[in-house]
Design an enzyme around this catalytic site. Structure first.
Site, PDB file in Angstrom:
ATOM      1  N   ASP A   1      17.514  -2.669  35.319  1.00 21.46           N
ATOM      2  CA  ASP A   1      16.793  -1.463  35.749  1.00 21.46           C
ATOM      3  C   ASP A   1      17.102  -0.287  34.829  1.00 21.46           C
ATOM      4  O   ASP A   1      16.205   0.483  34.474  1.00 21.46           O
ATOM      5  CB  ASP A   1      17.160  -1.097  37.195  1.00 21.46           C
ATOM      6  CG  ASP A   1      16.514  -2.010  38.227  1.00 21.46           C
ATOM      7  OD1 ASP A   1      15.656  -2.835  37.850  1.00 21.46           O
ATOM      8  OD2 ASP A   1      16.882  -1.896  39.414  1.00 21.46           O
ATOM      9  N   ASP A  52       6.042  -5.553  26.171  1.00 15.61           N
ATOM     10  CA  ASP A  52       7.111  -5.862  27.111  1.00 15.61           C
ATOM     11  C   ASP A  52       8.425  -6.043  26.374  1.00 15.61           C
ATOM     12  O   ASP A  52       8.471  -6.154  25.157  1.00 15.61           O
ATOM     13  CB  ASP A  52       6.765  -7.045  28.019  1.00 15.61           C
ATOM     14  CG  ASP A  52       6.787  -8.395  27.350  1.00 15.61           C
ATOM     15  OD1 ASP A  52       7.173  -8.501  26.175  1.00 15.61           O
ATOM     16  OD2 ASP A  52       6.411  -9.376  28.010  1.00 15.61           O
ATOM     17  N   ASN A  69      18.745  -9.424  32.623  1.00 16.92           N
ATOM     18  CA  ASN A  69      19.059  -9.434  34.058  1.00 16.92           C
ATOM     19  C   ASN A  69      20.097 -10.496  34.398  1.00 16.92           C
ATOM     20  O   ASN A  69      21.029 -10.235  35.165  1.00 16.92           O
ATOM     21  CB  ASN A  69      17.788  -9.679  34.882  1.00 16.92           C
ATOM     22  CG  ASN A  69      17.001  -8.418  35.134  1.00 16.92           C
ATOM     23  OD1 ASN A  69      17.525  -7.308  35.072  1.00 16.92           O
ATOM     24  ND2 ASN A  69      15.720  -8.581  35.426  1.00 16.92           N
ATOM     25  N   GLU A  92       8.643  -5.990  33.385  1.00 18.55           N
ATOM     26  CA  GLU A  92       9.091  -5.361  32.138  1.00 18.55           C
ATOM     27  C   GLU A  92       7.930  -5.067  31.203  1.00 18.55           C
ATOM     28  O   GLU A  92       8.126  -4.823  30.020  1.00 18.55           O
ATOM     29  CB  GLU A  92      10.145  -6.236  31.452  1.00 18.55           C
ATOM     30  CG  GLU A  92       9.624  -7.475  30.767  1.00 18.55           C
ATOM     31  CD  GLU A  92       9.398  -8.684  31.681  1.00 18.55           C
ATOM     32  OE1 GLU A  92       9.131  -9.770  31.137  1.00 18.55           O
ATOM     33  OE2 GLU A  92       9.486  -8.562  32.917  1.00 18.55           O
TER      34      GLU A  92
END
Length: 181
Positions: free
Chosen positions: A82, A65, A73, A108
């Site tokens: 994104d 990840d 974010n 993620e």
């Protein structure tokens, strides 16, 4: 009544076939990243294990990840987050072999099934990817890193046990400071 008559009805199924293909793709491809989704991963894993019974090969599973993704974010916004997901998945897809299977596991997190790789080869592949991700400019002014957990398939493994070992390895990498395999 003395003539033999045949009636032929033709139907163009092109549209139906296109719809079927579109639905199959939607069911197996992550809409954002355009890599396989978790459901498709499970299907491909089962298929790989069945093929492995006939033609045994080493198989490694990597779960990785993006480190501190929530900060990305929170700092840059979800659209940028994104973009990072899309760009990382594209980037990694460009680094792996055709026989390797990349999937978005959720959020993620991603999985990578390395068919034909033993644990030593798998660790080398992971380290190469990890270092390339670290050096790639996914975000201006901020490095993006990944933590990776890897394990090798054992004949007695189920999907759940295989994933659990890779997940535990991922958590060890994160506890050890992140940006690790």
């Amino acid at each position: 009544p003395e003539k033999e008559v045949s009636i032929l009805s033709l139907t163009d199924i092109t549209q139906l076939e296109n719809q079927k293909s579109s639905l199959e793709e939607k069911a197996s491809i992550d809409e954002l990243t355009k890599v396989y989704n978790r459901t498709k991963f499970q299907q491909l894993f089962k298929q790989t294990i069945e093929e492995n019974k006939i033609n045994p090969k080493s198989i490694c599973l990597v779960i990785f990840d993006i480190d501190h993704f929530k900060k990305i974010n929170d700092t840059y916004g979800h659209n940028t987050g994104d973009d990072v997901l899309v760009n990382i998945s594209r980037f990694i897809k460009g680094q792996i072999r055709m026989s390797d299977i990349l999937c978005r596991w959720g959020g993620e997190e991603f999985t990578l099934l390395l068919v034909g790789s033993n644990i030593d080869d798998g660790v080398k592949i992971c380290e190469k990817i990890r270092l390339l991700v670290e050096k790639h400019p996914f975000l201006e002014g901020r490095p993006v890193t990944v933590s990776m957990g890897i394990t090798q398939y054992i004949q007695t493994d189920t999907l759940e046990s295989f994933v659990a070992r890779a997940d535990n390895a991922l958590y060890r990498a994160k506890r050890s400071g992140r940006n690790r395999t």
